[in-house]
Design a protein around this motif. Structure first.
Motif, PDB file in Angstrom:
ATOM      1  N   LEU A  12       0.600  -1.195  -0.028  1.00 54.61           N
ATOM      2  CA  LEU A  12      -0.007   0.179  -0.080  1.00 54.61           C
ATOM      3  C   LEU A  12       0.913   1.376  -0.074  1.00 54.61           C
ATOM      4  O   LEU A  12       1.756   1.498   0.817  1.00 54.61           O
ATOM      5  CB  LEU A  12      -0.932  -0.172   1.119  1.00 54.61           C
ATOM      6  CG  LEU A  12      -1.955   1.145   1.289  1.00 54.61           C
ATOM      7  CD1 LEU A  12      -3.010   1.132   0.374  1.00 54.61           C
ATOM      8  CD2 LEU A  12      -2.507   1.020   2.520  1.00 54.61           C
TER       9      LEU A  12
ATOM     10  N   LEU B  85      -4.570   6.934  -2.151  1.00 53.44           N
ATOM     11  CA  LEU B  85      -4.027   5.483  -1.709  1.00 53.44           C
ATOM     12  C   LEU B  85      -4.063   4.603  -3.063  1.00 53.44           C
ATOM     13  O   LEU B  85      -4.683   4.656  -3.745  1.00 53.44           O
ATOM     14  CB  LEU B  85      -4.874   4.574  -0.762  1.00 53.44           C
ATOM     15  CG  LEU B  85      -5.139   5.116   0.361  1.00 53.44           C
ATOM     16  CD1 LEU B  85      -6.431   4.906   1.329  1.00 53.44           C
ATOM     17  CD2 LEU B  85      -3.860   5.265   1.435  1.00 53.44           C
ATOM     18  N   LYS B  86      -3.011   3.701  -3.079  1.00 53.80           N
ATOM     19  CA  LYS B  86      -2.842   2.810  -4.115  1.00 53.80           C
ATOM     20  C   LYS B  86      -2.441   1.450  -3.622  1.00 53.80           C
ATOM     21  O   LYS B  86      -1.317   1.476  -3.000  1.00 53.80           O
ATOM     22  CB  LYS B  86      -1.719   3.284  -5.099  1.00 53.80           C
ATOM     23  CG  LYS B  86      -1.349   2.249  -6.323  1.00 53.80           C
ATOM     24  CD  LYS B  86      -2.587   1.858  -7.181  1.00 53.80           C
ATOM     25  CE  LYS B  86      -1.843   0.965  -8.344  1.00 53.80           C
ATOM     26  NZ  LYS B  86      -3.235   0.632  -9.083  1.00 53.80           N
ATOM     27  N   ALA B  87      -3.187   0.463  -3.746  1.00 57.37           N
ATOM     28  CA  ALA B  87      -2.863  -0.920  -3.126  1.00 57.37           C
ATOM     29  C   ALA B  87      -2.436  -1.993  -4.470  1.00 57.37           C
ATOM     30  O   ALA B  87      -2.808  -1.780  -5.410  1.00 57.37           O
ATOM     31  CB  ALA B  87      -4.189  -1.446  -2.396  1.00 57.37           C
TER      32      ALA B  87
ATOM     33  N   MET C 147      -3.230  -6.849  -1.626  1.00 60.08           N
ATOM     34  CA  MET C 147      -3.356  -6.823  -0.380  1.00 60.08           C
ATOM     35  C   MET C 147      -4.337  -8.151  -0.093  1.00 60.08           C
ATOM     36  O   MET C 147      -4.690  -8.941  -1.222  1.00 60.08           O
ATOM     37  CB  MET C 147      -4.326  -5.545   0.083  1.00 60.08           C
ATOM     38  CG  MET C 147      -3.566  -4.405   0.129  1.00 60.08           C
ATOM     39  SD  MET C 147      -4.313  -2.917   0.713  1.00 60.08           S
ATOM     40  CE  MET C 147      -4.833  -3.364   2.193  1.00 60.08           C
TER      41      MET C 147
ATOM     42  N   LEU D  68     -10.389   1.921   4.217  1.00 58.69           N
ATOM     43  CA  LEU D  68      -9.674   2.009   2.867  1.00 58.69           C
ATOM     44  C   LEU D  68     -10.957   1.666   1.764  1.00 58.69           C
ATOM     45  O   LEU D  68     -11.909   1.000   2.126  1.00 58.69           O
ATOM     46  CB  LEU D  68      -8.728   0.672   2.696  1.00 58.69           C
ATOM     47  CG  LEU D  68      -7.255   1.137   3.127  1.00 58.69           C
ATOM     48  CD1 LEU D  68      -7.156   1.538   4.629  1.00 58.69           C
ATOM     49  CD2 LEU D  68      -6.269  -0.095   2.969  1.00 58.69           C
TER      50      LEU D  68
ATOM     51  N   ASP E  42      -8.700  -0.740  -5.662  1.00 61.53           N
ATOM     52  CA  ASP E  42      -7.163  -0.817  -5.619  1.00 61.53           C
ATOM     53  C   ASP E  42      -6.754   0.698  -5.471  1.00 61.53           C
ATOM     54  O   ASP E  42      -5.528   0.753  -4.947  1.00 61.53           O
ATOM     55  CB  ASP E  42      -6.687  -1.463  -6.790  1.00 61.53           C
ATOM     56  CG  ASP E  42      -6.533  -2.926  -6.862  1.00 61.53           C
ATOM     57  OD1 ASP E  42      -7.103  -3.490  -5.648  1.00 61.53           O
ATOM     58  OD2 ASP E  42      -6.418  -3.552  -7.648  1.00 61.53           O
ATOM     59  N   LYS E  43      -7.226   1.588  -5.652  1.00 60.28           N
ATOM     60  CA  LYS E  43      -6.957   2.950  -5.806  1.00 60.28           C
ATOM     61  C   LYS E  43      -8.121   3.738  -5.351  1.00 60.28           C
ATOM     62  O   LYS E  43      -9.107   3.551  -5.882  1.00 60.28           O
ATOM     63  CB  LYS E  43      -6.202   3.503  -6.905  1.00 60.28           C
ATOM     64  CG  LYS E  43      -6.811   3.344  -8.152  1.00 60.28           C
ATOM     65  CD  LYS E  43      -5.888   3.927  -9.343  1.00 60.28           C
ATOM     66  CE  LYS E  43      -6.479   3.517 -10.561  1.00 60.28           C
ATOM     67  NZ  LYS E  43      -5.445   4.102 -11.815  1.00 60.28           N
TER      68      LYS E  43
ATOM     69  N   TYR F  35      -0.475  -4.560   8.059  1.00 59.89           N
ATOM     70  CA  TYR F  35       0.125  -4.022   7.245  1.00 59.89           C
ATOM     71  C   TYR F  35       0.706  -2.511   8.078  1.00 59.89           C
ATOM     72  O   TYR F  35      -0.106  -2.198   8.736  1.00 59.89           O
ATOM     73  CB  TYR F  35      -0.346  -3.435   5.815  1.00 59.89           C
ATOM     74  CG  TYR F  35      -1.100  -4.623   5.270  1.00 59.89           C
ATOM     75  CD1 TYR F  35      -0.272  -5.588   4.799  1.00 59.89           C
ATOM     76  CD2 TYR F  35      -2.451  -4.420   4.715  1.00 59.89           C
ATOM     77  CE1 TYR F  35      -0.916  -6.693   4.108  1.00 59.89           C
ATOM     78  CE2 TYR F  35      -3.223  -5.480   4.264  1.00 59.89           C
ATOM     79  CZ  TYR F  35      -2.414  -6.656   3.693  1.00 59.89           C
ATOM     80  OH  TYR F  35      -2.916  -7.593   3.157  1.00 59.89           O
TER      81      TYR F  35
END
Length: 244
Positions: free
Chosen positions: A144, A157-159, A162, A191, A195-196, A236
């Motif tokens: 992340l 945020l960019k995952a 996960m 979150l 993914d983002k 995380y």
């Protein structure tokens, strides 16, 4: 696989390569593809230029004396430099510095990709002062990335990779970890399921994030923690750096 038809995959692999989390044959294959494909090379160069200066913000971590004693105890009694504690201490300081910067530096570099020179001491003019965090799983893999302009109330945020969860029953919740030992974490929000995306902070990042040297993500029931503290496992975590 036709990478040209999957730009999101290119971006993800380029980010992992620049972070140093893409390893082994996958790393070698991606490096070869970058030499052959202009779009892949451009994506990799952009990620290296974006992440390279962040390594300047990571302070050296000096391991505890007991670490060196443990290393010395495990070394064979063969004499010479390999059996010298001073040699291992100096080598270890270099290694520990690399480990501290692993999330933002490059394990294997190819000069043809044009990385940012290490002697560069100032961020490019177009990069705004910001808070940047990189959260890893327990194996050390970055999953992340978080970014917020210091004057903005949005944390982007960019995952990547996960843990999969049942979004109807569970959520990921982001926490700011306090400086003081024993202090209580503070929830920054849930979150996004994609993914983002972004989390709306309670105030500008300078007010919301400045007291948190690290961030963490816990697994919580739908709707988030009802206690104001993490109730599920912390999956995380990673440093939150001031990038200016």
């Amino acid at each position: 696989m036709n990478y040209a038809r999957n730009p999101e995959l290119i971006e993800r692999l380029a980010a992992q390569y620049a972070l140093g989390t893409l390893r082994g044959r996958a790393r070698l294959r991606f490096a070869r593809l970058a030499r052959e494909n202009a779009a892949i090379a451009r994506a990799l160069r952009e990620w290296e230029n974006r992440l390279g200066p962040m390594s300047l913000a990571v302070r050296e971590v000096r391991p505890h004396r007991r670490v060196w004693k443990a290393i010395q105890a495990r070394l064979p009694d063969s004499g010479g430099a390999w059996d010298s504690l001073a040699f291992w201490r100096n080598l270890g300081l270099v290694a520990s510095g690399c480990a501290a910067a692993l999330l933002v530096a490059f394990v294997v570099r190819d000069p043809r990709f044009g990385p940012v020179p290490l002697e560069k001491t100032a961020a490019p003019a177009q990069m705004q002062p910001a808070y940047v965090a990189m959260l890893s799983d327990k194996a050390g893999k970055v999953v992340l990335l978080a970014y917020a302009d210091r004057r903005s109330d949005e944390l982007w945020l960019k995952a990547s990779d996960m843990q999969s969860i049942d979004s109807e029953k569970q959520v990921f919740e982001l926490w700011g970890l306090p400086k003081e030992p024993g202090g209580a974490p503070k929830s920054l929000g849930l979150l996004p399921p994609q993914d983002k995306g972004a989390i709306k902070l309670a105030a500008a990042a300078d007010q919301t994030l400045s007291d948190f040297p690290a961030l963490a993500v816990s697994l919580e029931p739908a709707g988030g923690s009802k206690t104001g503290l993490p109730t599920g496992p912390v999956l995380y975590s990673g440093p939150c750096l001031k990038f200016w």
